[in-house]
Design a protein around this motif. Structure first.
Motif, PDB file in Angstrom:
ATOM      1  N   ASN A  40       0.821  -1.222   0.000  1.00  0.00           N
ATOM      2  CA  ASN A  40       0.000   0.000   0.000  1.00  0.00           C
ATOM      3  C   ASN A  40       0.853   1.269   0.000  1.00  0.00           C
ATOM      4  O   ASN A  40       0.624   2.204   0.763  1.00  0.00           O
ATOM      5  CB  ASN A  40      -0.961  -0.002   1.195  1.00  0.00           C
ATOM      6  N   SER A  42      -0.943  -5.576  -1.673  1.00  0.00           N
ATOM      7  CA  SER A  42      -1.483  -4.209  -1.640  1.00  0.00           C
ATOM      8  C   SER A  42      -2.916  -4.155  -2.160  1.00  0.00           C
ATOM      9  O   SER A  42      -3.317  -4.914  -3.047  1.00  0.00           O
ATOM     10  CB  SER A  42      -0.613  -3.274  -2.481  1.00  0.00           C
ATOM     11  N   THR A  43      -3.686  -3.198  -1.617  1.00  0.00           N
ATOM     12  CA  THR A  43      -5.079  -3.001  -2.033  1.00  0.00           C
ATOM     13  C   THR A  43      -5.325  -1.561  -2.471  1.00  0.00           C
ATOM     14  O   THR A  43      -6.473  -1.131  -2.562  1.00  0.00           O
ATOM     15  CB  THR A  43      -6.031  -3.341  -0.868  1.00  0.00           C
ATOM     16  N   ASP A  44      -4.252  -0.824  -2.747  1.00  0.00           N
ATOM     17  CA  ASP A  44      -4.379   0.611  -3.046  1.00  0.00           C
ATOM     18  C   ASP A  44      -4.094   0.959  -4.504  1.00  0.00           C
ATOM     19  O   ASP A  44      -3.837   2.116  -4.828  1.00  0.00           O
ATOM     20  CB  ASP A  44      -3.447   1.422  -2.149  1.00  0.00           C
ATOM     21  N   THR A  96      -1.559  -0.406  -6.317  1.00  0.00           N
ATOM     22  CA  THR A  96      -0.128  -0.490  -6.616  1.00  0.00           C
ATOM     23  C   THR A  96       0.129  -1.165  -7.956  1.00  0.00           C
ATOM     24  O   THR A  96       0.975  -0.728  -8.747  1.00  0.00           O
ATOM     25  CB  THR A  96       0.604  -1.262  -5.497  1.00  0.00           C
TER      26      THR A  96
END
Length: 293
Positions: free
Chosen positions: A10, A39-41, A43
């Protein structure tokens, strides 16, 4: 060739800055290996855009979230390059970083006693990170550098990949972090490094970095933390450091779910006698401040 390894979780907004510092290298003979630790944003989308620019050789791997150490182990097992250089996603490197590594590579390349090169780090304002005790190039091991020569602060380690394969980070169920010093101390039992009196790495300790919240991270990952300190205590070291490491072992041992006898055995009776009672004071302070896990 050199693998520049970046573990990320993230940090999509930070990767472009590091990317630009890598694109600005005077020598581009390296591969940027990004291990995305779940990551969950967005990326992945950011990295796809960087790859599309075709300015660097980029390898991107996405894996299920397992923490920094699992990402490190994953990266070491997924590169065939000779040298391994970790650069975190919130940091950057000086424009001659890669060239400086190649300029000094001959010092360690054909010597089986040596595992790599260690360069200096600076803050973004150019001030040195910590204390470096040598004026010129110097050979020693990771442990003695800290506890014989009293160096402090983070460094930029460039290590032979074949050596790192011999020393994977231990992983624990329900934990995602082991102090990186555990790896360096284990390597120091067999290998020396050449310390180069030159900064190539620029550090940025953000509010969400492990360094900025180290006490809470170590408490939540008490198995790896106590293993680190127990191994540290087995090295010969000045009395001051033995007292310090005994205290720190017991500070975090309170959060480890095992018997009291097992903790005493792991730390050693000397560390117990030195560190247990003072650690009770730290525990009381933590409880008073609401900092317990």
């Amino acid at each position: 060739m050199i693998t520049v390894f970046t573990p990320t979780y993230n940090r999509a907004c930070m990767l472009p800055k590091l990317y630009e510092s890598l694109c600005g290298q005077t020598n581009n003979d390296f591969e940027w290996l990004i291990v995305d630790d779940g990551s969950t944003d967005g990326t992945m989308d950011v990295v796809k855009e960087l790859v599309a620019e075709n300015r660097l050789s980029i390898q991107y791997h996405y894996k299920e979230n397992g923490g920094l150490n699992s990402a490190y182990n994953y990266a070491v097992s997924h590169t065939d390059n000779e040298l391994f250089f970790r650069v975190d996603s919130d940091d950057s490197v000086k424009e001659d970083a890669i060239q400086s590594i190649y300029d000094n590579w001959h010092l360690v390349k054909n010597d089986n006693r040596l595992c790599g090169l260690v360069f200096l780090s600076v803050f973004e304002d150019g001030k040195p990170v910590g204390r470096h005790p040598f004026n010129g190039n110097f050979e020693t091991n990771f442990f003695d550098y800290r506890y014989k020569y009293y160096a402090t602060g983070d460094r930029a380690e460039v290590v032979k990949t074949e050596v790192l394969r011999q020393y994977p980070f231990p992983l624990f169920d329900s934990e995602k972090f082991v102090p990186e010093g555990l790896l360096w101390n284990r390597i120091s039992e067999q290998y020396n490094s050449i310390y180069i009196n030159k900064p190539i790495y620029v550090r940025n300790y953000g509010e969400d970095s492990i360094t900025a919240r180290v006490v809470q991270v170590l408490k939540r990952n008490c198995k790896g933390t106590t293993l680190y300190y127990s191994e540290l205590l087995k090295h010969r070291q000045p009395v001051f450091f033995f007292f310090k490491h005994s205290l720190l072992y017991w500070r975090y041992a309170f959060y480890k779910k095992c018997s009291f006898a097992e903790k005493v055995k792991e730390s050693g009776i000397g560390a117990f006698m030195v560190g247990f009672l003072p650690s009770l004071v730290l525990l009381a302070v933590d409880k008073a401040k609401g900092r317990t896990v």
